[in-house]
Design a protein around this motif. Structure first.
Motif, PDB file in Angstrom:
ATOM      1  N   GLN A  51     130.546  33.076  23.835  1.00 37.15           N
ATOM      2  CA  GLN A  51     131.627  33.621  24.925  1.00 37.15           C
ATOM      3  C   GLN A  51     130.864  35.112  24.818  1.00 37.15           C
ATOM      4  O   GLN A  51     131.133  36.039  26.396  1.00 37.15           O
ATOM      5  N   ASP A  52     131.159  36.085  23.850  1.00 35.00           N
ATOM      6  CA  ASP A  52     130.123  37.303  23.731  1.00 35.00           C
ATOM      7  C   ASP A  52     129.121  37.567  24.951  1.00 35.00           C
ATOM      8  O   ASP A  52     129.558  39.006  25.616  1.00 35.00           O
ATOM      9  N   ARG A  53     127.902  36.442  24.311  1.00 34.47           N
ATOM     10  CA  ARG A  53     127.129  36.614  25.536  1.00 34.47           C
ATOM     11  C   ARG A  53     127.105  36.718  27.225  1.00 34.47           C
ATOM     12  O   ARG A  53     126.725  37.164  27.700  1.00 34.47           O
ATOM     13  N   ALA A  54     128.299  35.120  27.603  1.00 38.06           N
ATOM     14  CA  ALA A  54     128.349  35.199  28.552  1.00 38.06           C
ATOM     15  C   ALA A  54     129.576  36.433  28.948  1.00 38.06           C
ATOM     16  O   ALA A  54     129.339  36.668  30.802  1.00 38.06           O
ATOM     17  N   ASP A  55     130.467  36.848  28.465  1.00 39.97           N
ATOM     18  CA  ASP A  55     131.127  37.927  28.943  1.00 39.97           C
ATOM     19  C   ASP A  55     129.447  39.804  29.155  1.00 39.97           C
ATOM     20  O   ASP A  55     129.923  40.046  30.252  1.00 39.97           O
ATOM     21  N   GLU A  56     128.721  39.210  28.532  1.00 42.92           N
ATOM     22  CA  GLU A  56     127.844  40.684  28.668  1.00 42.92           C
ATOM     23  C   GLU A  56     126.838  39.942  29.768  1.00 42.92           C
ATOM     24  O   GLU A  56     126.952  41.308  30.955  1.00 42.92           O
ATOM     25  N   THR A  58     128.445  38.657  32.399  1.00 45.36           N
ATOM     26  CA  THR A  58     128.635  38.271  33.324  1.00 45.36           C
ATOM     27  C   THR A  58     128.819  39.890  33.811  1.00 45.36           C
ATOM     28  O   THR A  58     129.232  39.851  34.683  1.00 45.36           O
ATOM     29  N   ALA A  59     129.041  40.854  33.567  1.00 46.56           N
ATOM     30  CA  ALA A  59     129.460  42.305  32.953  1.00 46.56           C
ATOM     31  C   ALA A  59     128.339  42.924  33.460  1.00 46.56           C
ATOM     32  O   ALA A  59     128.209  43.578  35.087  1.00 46.56           O
ATOM     33  N   ALA A  60     126.986  42.206  33.520  1.00 48.36           N
ATOM     34  CA  ALA A  60     125.793  43.003  34.109  1.00 48.36           C
ATOM     35  C   ALA A  60     125.772  42.821  35.274  1.00 48.36           C
ATOM     36  O   ALA A  60     125.388  42.954  36.308  1.00 48.36           O
ATOM     37  N   ILE A  61     125.518  41.474  35.996  1.00 46.46           N
ATOM     38  CA  ILE A  61     126.078  40.908  36.669  1.00 46.46           C
ATOM     39  C   ILE A  61     126.548  41.500  38.082  1.00 46.46           C
ATOM     40  O   ILE A  61     126.744  42.292  39.336  1.00 46.46           O
ATOM     41  N   GLN A  62     128.273  42.101  37.477  1.00 45.84           N
ATOM     42  CA  GLN A  62     128.489  42.445  38.324  1.00 45.84           C
ATOM     43  C   GLN A  62     128.385  43.934  38.506  1.00 45.84           C
ATOM     44  O   GLN A  62     128.618  44.897  39.240  1.00 45.84           O
ATOM     45  N   ALA A  63     128.062  43.979  37.358  1.00 46.81           N
ATOM     46  CA  ALA A  63     127.936  46.010  37.827  1.00 46.81           C
ATOM     47  C   ALA A  63     126.401  46.105  38.555  1.00 46.81           C
ATOM     48  O   ALA A  63     126.691  46.991  39.404  1.00 46.81           O
ATOM     49  N   GLY A  64     125.837  45.362  38.864  1.00 49.53           N
ATOM     50  CA  GLY A  64     124.817  45.610  39.378  1.00 49.53           C
ATOM     51  C   GLY A  64     124.591  44.563  40.968  1.00 49.53           C
ATOM     52  O   GLY A  64     123.853  44.759  42.007  1.00 49.53           O
ATOM     53  N   SER A  65     126.220  44.167  41.657  1.00 46.57           N
ATOM     54  CA  SER A  65     126.318  43.401  42.533  1.00 46.57           C
ATOM     55  C   SER A  65     127.171  44.310  43.483  1.00 46.57           C
ATOM     56  O   SER A  65     128.302  44.569  42.699  1.00 46.57           O
ATOM     57  N   ASP A  66     126.423  44.166  44.927  1.00 47.04           N
ATOM     58  CA  ASP A  66     127.433  44.582  45.979  1.00 47.04           C
ATOM     59  C   ASP A  66     128.594  43.768  46.221  1.00 47.04           C
ATOM     60  O   ASP A  66     129.215  44.333  47.286  1.00 47.04           O
TER      61      ASP A  66
END
Length: 71
Positions: A51-56, A58-66
């Motif tokens: 779960q922690d790895r999935a959250d990380e 997801t956050a990385a994808i969201q941070a790098g996406s427009d």
């Protein structure tokens, strides 16, 4: 202590617990009293870690996406 530091300490403690449970199960695979409980607890730890790895991720994808739908 910052929230991020507490999370890192928790993750390290969880990783150490995983190693301990894995070693116990390897050493005592058929212990009638403790092996089933150790396997259950190990599964819970694996789930928490995933779960922690999935959250990380997801956050990385969201941070790098427009893409506003990812925010």
């Amino acid at each position: 202590m910052a929230h991020g530091e507490a999370d890192r300490r928790f993750a390290r403690a969880r990783d150490e617990a995983i190693l301990v449970f894995e070693a116990f199960i390897e050493r005592y695979p058929f212990d009638a009293t403790y092996t089933a409980d150790a396997m259950f607890r190990l599964g819970e730890l694996y789930f928490e870690r995933s779960q922690d790895r999935a959250d990380e991720a997801t956050a990385a994808i969201q941070a790098g996406s427009d893409d506003p739908t990812l925010s």
